[in-house]
Write a protein that holds these residues in place. Structure first.
Motif, PDB file in Angstrom:
ATOM      1  N   VAL A 551      -3.376   9.251   3.754  1.00 26.16           N
ATOM      2  CA  VAL A 551      -3.029   7.883   3.399  1.00 26.16           C
ATOM      3  C   VAL A 551      -3.565   7.607   1.998  1.00 26.16           C
ATOM      4  O   VAL A 551      -4.709   7.951   1.676  1.00 26.16           O
ATOM      5  N   LYS A 552      -2.728   6.959   1.170  1.00 23.02           N
ATOM      6  CA  LYS A 552      -3.145   6.590  -0.183  1.00 23.02           C
ATOM      7  C   LYS A 552      -2.801   5.127  -0.431  1.00 23.02           C
ATOM      8  O   LYS A 552      -1.666   4.696  -0.205  1.00 23.02           O
ATOM      9  N   PHE A 553      -3.794   4.371  -0.881  1.00 24.91           N
ATOM     10  CA  PHE A 553      -3.614   2.976  -1.275  1.00 24.91           C
ATOM     11  C   PHE A 553      -3.788   2.908  -2.791  1.00 24.91           C
ATOM     12  O   PHE A 553      -4.848   3.243  -3.324  1.00 24.91           O
ATOM     13  N   ASP A 554      -2.731   2.436  -3.477  1.00 29.31           N
ATOM     14  CA  ASP A 554      -2.744   2.447  -4.937  1.00 29.31           C
ATOM     15  C   ASP A 554      -2.366   1.066  -5.448  1.00 29.31           C
ATOM     16  O   ASP A 554      -1.341   0.489  -5.055  1.00 29.31           O
ATOM     17  N   TYR A 555      -3.201   0.537  -6.348  1.00 26.05           N
ATOM     18  CA  TYR A 555      -2.913  -0.750  -6.973  1.00 26.05           C
ATOM     19  C   TYR A 555      -1.922  -0.531  -8.112  1.00 26.05           C
ATOM     20  O   TYR A 555      -2.111   0.344  -8.959  1.00 26.05           O
ATOM     21  N   LEU A 556      -0.846  -1.365  -8.155  1.00 32.68           N
ATOM     22  CA  LEU A 556       0.168  -1.262  -9.192  1.00 32.68           C
ATOM     23  C   LEU A 556       0.177  -2.541 -10.023  1.00 32.68           C
ATOM     24  O   LEU A 556       0.362  -3.639  -9.474  1.00 32.68           O
ATOM     25  N   PRO A 557       0.002  -2.430 -11.340  1.00 30.74           N
ATOM     26  CA  PRO A 557       0.072  -3.644 -12.180  1.00 30.74           C
ATOM     27  C   PRO A 557       1.441  -4.318 -12.113  1.00 30.74           C
ATOM     28  O   PRO A 557       1.539  -5.537 -12.223  1.00 30.74           O
ATOM     29  N   ARG A 558       2.507  -3.495 -11.954  1.00 32.75           N
ATOM     30  CA  ARG A 558       3.857  -4.044 -11.853  1.00 32.75           C
ATOM     31  C   ARG A 558       4.582  -3.309 -10.729  1.00 32.75           C
ATOM     32  O   ARG A 558       4.839  -2.113 -10.826  1.00 32.75           O
ATOM     33  N   ALA A 559       4.863  -4.032  -9.671  1.00 29.49           N
ATOM     34  CA  ALA A 559       5.630  -3.496  -8.549  1.00 29.49           C
ATOM     35  C   ALA A 559       6.827  -4.403  -8.296  1.00 29.49           C
ATOM     36  O   ALA A 559       6.770  -5.612  -8.535  1.00 29.49           O
ATOM     37  N   THR A 560       7.900  -3.816  -7.813  1.00 25.35           N
ATOM     38  CA  THR A 560       9.141  -4.562  -7.599  1.00 25.35           C
ATOM     39  C   THR A 560       9.600  -4.389  -6.157  1.00 25.35           C
ATOM     40  O   THR A 560       9.629  -3.267  -5.633  1.00 25.35           O
ATOM     41  N   VAL A 561       9.956  -5.503  -5.526  1.00 23.15           N
ATOM     42  CA  VAL A 561      10.502  -5.505  -4.166  1.00 23.15           C
ATOM     43  C   VAL A 561      11.898  -6.113  -4.225  1.00 23.15           C
ATOM     44  O   VAL A 561      12.096  -7.189  -4.814  1.00 23.15           O
ATOM     45  N   ASN A 562      12.890  -5.426  -3.636  1.00 26.29           N
ATOM     46  CA  ASN A 562      14.274  -5.900  -3.579  1.00 26.29           C
ATOM     47  C   ASN A 562      14.597  -6.335  -2.150  1.00 26.29           C
ATOM     48  O   ASN A 562      14.226  -5.658  -1.184  1.00 26.29           O
ATOM     49  N   ALA A 563      15.286  -7.455  -2.037  1.00 20.17           N
ATOM     50  CA  ALA A 563      15.632  -7.982  -0.712  1.00 20.17           C
ATOM     51  C   ALA A 563      17.040  -8.541  -0.738  1.00 20.17           C
ATOM     52  O   ALA A 563      17.534  -9.009  -1.772  1.00 20.17           O
ATOM     53  N   GLU A 564      17.704  -8.477   0.419  1.00 19.69           N
ATOM     54  CA  GLU A 564      19.026  -9.072   0.594  1.00 19.69           C
ATOM     55  C   GLU A 564      18.875 -10.411   1.287  1.00 19.69           C
ATOM     56  O   GLU A 564      18.249 -10.504   2.351  1.00 19.69           O
TER      57      GLU A 564
END
Length: 655
Positions: A551-564
Motif C-alpha cells: 500500500v502506498k499513500f502519496d500526497y499530490l499537489p495537483r490531482a484531478t477527479v472526473n465525474a459524470e
C-alpha cells in the motif's frame, strides 16, 4: 618462478587448441531466460555443443536476445539480436592443426546482417607457442546495401618465458576484411608480465588495439542528414594496468595500482557521389585517463587498518578535421567546431581514504571508514560548467553478539558534497548536499525453530544553496525517512519453513529553512509492504508460495477527479472535473511463487513470479458543490484497476 608461471597461464589464449587441459569431453549446454516486468519483456536463449578429444576440438553455439514493451496492448520497439558461432581445430601433426572459425550476426534495430567464415592452419613450434593464419569470406549488409569480399586472420600466443627477472607472455589477434568499398579491421596485441623477487611483486598488463569499422549509417550526429557516403570509424586504444606489492616495514604492507587508458576515435567520411564533400565533417576525439592508487595495510592481532590515496587525471579533446570551402560550409564548420570545443574537458581527482577493522574478543566487531576527495572539472571558455567538488564520507558500524541467540548491530554514516561553480553566471547553483543515516538492527532467535530480525532506518538529506538572491524563491530542500522492517522465520519441520516480513516507510519532503533549521512540508509518501511465504525444501529442490500486499499513500499537489453528472429529466450526462491538492492511494497485492528445481548434474529450472493486482484511487482535499458532491465522491471511490503478471524463468541444462 613456478608459481608465477601458473599465474600467467591463467591469461586467455587465442586459438582453439585440441586436447586442452580440460581433457577429452562431449557437452551440450544451454540457458533460457524469460522475464516480464510490468509491460516490458526480455528473453535470451543460448546453446552450445562442444566436443574435445586428443585430436580435435569443435564448438557450435548460438545466442538470441529479444526485448520489447507493450503500449495499449501492442508490442513496441522490438529489438532482436542473434549471434551464431562455429569454432573447430583438428590436429594433423604434433606441431600442426587445421582451424575453422565462423560467425553470423543479425540485429533488427539497425538492420545489420553479417556473416563470415575462415579456415586456416596453426603451427606450434614449441610447447605453449602457437601461430595461426586464416583466410575466408565475409559479407556485411547495412542500410540495405550488401558488400562482400576477402577476410584474413592472424592469431598468435606464447607460453610464459623469462626475460631477466621478468616472466612475460604475449598474445596477438588480427582480422582484416576487404569488402570494397568498405573495410573491417581488428588488431589486438596484449602482453602480461610478472616480476617476483624478494619482498617485491609486480603484475602488469599492456594492451594495444585498433578497430576500424566502415558503415553507410552515420554514427556522428554531424552527418545525420547526409546520405551516399561511407563513414569510417577508427578507434586506437592503449591500456596499461600495473600492480606492485612490497613491504614498508615488518608490520605494514603496501600496494600500488597504476592504470592508463588512451583512446583516439577518428571519424572520416568518403563521398560516394559528387557535390557533397563540403557537407561531410570529419572529427577526432582524444580521451586520456591516468590513475594511481596507493594503499598501506597494517594487520596485527585484532586490528586491520588500511589507508592510502588515489589520484586520477583525465581529459577529452575533440576537434574538426575537415575544412569547408563554400560560405555555407564555412559557417556550418564554425558551428560544428563550437559544439566539439564545448564538449572538451579536463578533470582531476584526489582522494584520501582509510578503513579500520577492530575485533574486540570473539563477540564484538567494529569498522570505521572514511574518505575525503576533491574533484576539479575544467572546461573551455565557452562552456560555463567549470566546477570544484569537495566530498567527504564517514561510516561507523558495530556488531555485538551477546549469545548464539541474540545480537545487536548499528550503522551510523554521514556524507557531504560541496559543489562550487567557478563562473559567476552559475554561482547561484553552488550548494551543499548532506546526508545522515542511522540504522540499528536486532537479531533474536528465542527458540531453535524461530529466528527474527528487526531493522530500523532513520535518514535525512539536506540540499542548501550557498547564495540566496533577493526576490527569488528558496530552493533549499530536505527529505527525511523513517523505516521499520521486521522479519520472522519459523522452522515447521525438517522440510517446511514459513517466513513473514512487514515494513513501513514514511518519507517527508519539504522546503528547507536552513538558518532556522525547519521545513515547510511539500510531500509525504507512506508505504506498507508485507509478505507471507511458505517454503518446502527437499534436498536441493526448493519451492515457495505466498502472498504479497503493498500500500502506498502519496500526497499530490495537483490531482484531478472526473465525474459524470446528470441534469433534470434524465438529460444527457455532463463530464465534470475538479483539480485540487489530494492524496493518491495505490494498492498492489497478489500471489508470489519461487521454485528452484535441480534436475540432474548441472541442470536446473528456476521460476520466480508475482501476479500483481493494482488499484489506484484519488481523494481531493476540497469541498464539492452540494449538487455534485455525491457524483464526485462516487468517482473518488472508483479505482483504476490494472493487472501485471511479473515472472522470471531461467532454465539451464548441460549434458
Amino acid at each position: 618462478m613456478k608459481d608465477a608461471g601458473a599465474v600467467l597461464a591463467q591469461s586467455p589464449q587465442p586459438g582453439f587448441v585440441p586436447g586442452s587441459a580440460s581433457g577429452p569431453g562431449l557437452g551440450l549446454s544451454g540457458e533460457a531466460r524469460f522475464r516480464r516486468q510490468l509491460d516490458s519483456f526480455f528473453w535470451t536463449y543460448s546453446g552450445a555443443f562442444e566436443q574435445t578429444t586428443e585430436s580435435f576440438s569443435f564448438e557450435l553455439g548460438n545466442v538470441f536476445n529479444s526485448r520489447f514493451y507493450l503500449l495499449r496492448g501492442e508490442p513496441q520497439n522490438i529489438q532482436d539480436e542473434n549471434i551464431a558461432r562455429l569454432n573447430g581445430a583438428f590436429r594433423v601433426h604434433e606441431q600442426g592443426a587445421l582451424l575453422l572459425e565462423s560467425r553470423s550476426v543479425r540485429i533488427t534495430s539497425t538492420n545489420l546482417r553479417q556473416d563470415w567464415a575462415m579456415a586456416g592452419a596453426a603451427w606450434m613450434p614449441l610447447e605453449g607457442y602457437e601461430i595461426a593464419g586464416l583466410a575466408g569470406f565475409m559479407q556485411d549488409e547495412r542500410s540495405g546495401i550488401r558488400d562482400e569480399g576477402l577476410l584474413l586472420g592472424l592469431r598468435a600466443s606464447s607460453a610464459p618465458f623469462e626475460a631477466g627477472d621478468f616472466l612475460l607472455q604475449a598474445r596477438l589477434h588480427a582480422d582484416y576484411a576487404d569488402i570494397s568499398p568498405r573495410t573491417f579491421q581488428n588488431w589486438r596485441l596484449g602482453t602480461s608480465s610478472l616480476l617476483d623477487i624478494e619482498n617485491f611483486r609486480l603484475e602488469a598488463e599492456v594492451g594495444l588495439a585498433r578497430n576500424i569499422r566502415d558503415s553507410y549509417q552515420a554514427s556522428s550526429f554531424f552527418n545525420r542528414e547526409q546520405t551516399d557516403f561511407i563513414e569510417s570509424v577508427r578507434n586506437d586504444t592503449t591500456d596499461v594496468v600495473a600492480t606492485a606489492f612490497f613491504p614498508i616495514s615488518e608490520l605494514i604492507q603496501a600496494r600500488v595500482d597504476f592504470s592508463t587508458l588512451l583512446n583516439v576515435r577518428t571519424v572520416r567520411n568518403q563521398a560516394l557521389v559528387d557535390g557533397i564533400e563540403d557537407e561531410l565533417f570529419d572529427t577526432q576525439i582524444n580521451r586520456q585517463l591516468y590513475t594511481i592508487r596507493f594503499e598501506g595495510r597494517y594487520n596485527e592481532g585484532p586490528a586491520d587498518v588500511r589507508a592510502g590515496f588515489l589520484y586520477s587525471i583525465g581529459s577529452r579533446q575533440a576537434r574538426l578535421l575537415s575544412r569547408g570551402e563554400s560560405l555555407a560550409s564555412v559557417e556550418t564548420e564554425r558551428q560544428r567546431t563550437d559544439i566539439l570545443i564545448n564538449s572538451n574537458f579536463e578533470q582531476q581527482r584526489f582522494e584520501l581514504f582509510g578503513t579500520a577493522f577492530l575485533q574486540a574478543g570473539r563477540a564484538n566487531t567494529t569498522q570505521l571508514s572514511g574518505r575525503v576527495s576533491i574533484f576539479n572539472y575544467d572546461t573551455p571558455e565557452i562552456n560555463r560548467d567549470d566546477r570544484d567538488e569537495l566530498f567527504w564520507q564517514l561510516l561507523l558500524s558495530n556488531r555485538h553478539r551477546f549469545s548464539d541467540q541474540f545480537s545487536l548491530s548499528m550503522l551510523l554514516a554521514g556524507e557531504a558534497t560541496h559543489t562550487v561553480y567557478l563562473f559567476s553566471e552559475r554561482s547561484i547553483e553552488n550548494n551543499w548536499r548532506r546526508s545522515l543515516r542511522f540504522a540499528p538492527a536486532v537479531e533474536w532467535a528465542p527458540a531453535p525453530w524461530l529466528r527474527t530480525r528487526h531493522q530500523f532506518l532513520v535518514r535525512a538529506n539536506y540540499t542548501v544553496d550557498d547564495f540566496q538572491l533577493p526576490g527569488r524563491p528558496n530552493n533549499d530542500q530536505a527529505s527525511r525517512e523513517f523505516r521499520v522492517q521486521s522479519e520472522a522465520e519459523v522452522r515447521l519441520d525438517r522440510e517446511w519453513e514459513a517466513s513473514l516480513s512487514v515494513s513501513r516507510s514514511e518519507l517527508r519532503i519539504g522546503r528547507l529553512l536552513w538558518s532556522e533549521f525547519r521545513e515547510i512540508p511539500t510531500d509525504t509518501l507512506i508505504t506498507w509492504d508485507s509478505r507471507a511465504v511458505l517454503t518446502h525444501q527437499s534436498g536441493a529442490l526448493r519451492t515457495s508460495v505466498g502472498l504479497r500486499y503493498f500500500v502506498k499513500f502519496d500526497y499530490l499537489p495537483r490531482a484531478t477527479v472526473n465525474a459524470e453528472t446528470f441534469g433534470p429529466d434524465d438529460a444527457a450526462p455532463v463530464n465534470r472535473s475538479r483539480t485540487a491538492p489530494g492524496r493518491q492511494t495505490t494498492i498492489q497485492w497478489g500471489p508470489v511463487v519461487e521454485m528452484r528445481l535441480p534436475l540432474y548434474a548441472r541442470n536446473e529450472l528456476y521460476v520466480n513470479g508475482w501476479y500483481q493486482l493494482q488499484s489506484v484511487r484519488q481523494r481531493l482535499y476540497t469541498e464539492y458543490p452540494e449538487e455534485f458532491r455525491e457524483a464526485f465522491r462516487a468517482a473518488e471511490s472508483r479505482a483504476r484497476r490494472t493487472t501485471y503478471p511479473n515472472v522470471e524463468i531461467i532454465a539451464r541444462f548441460r549434458f
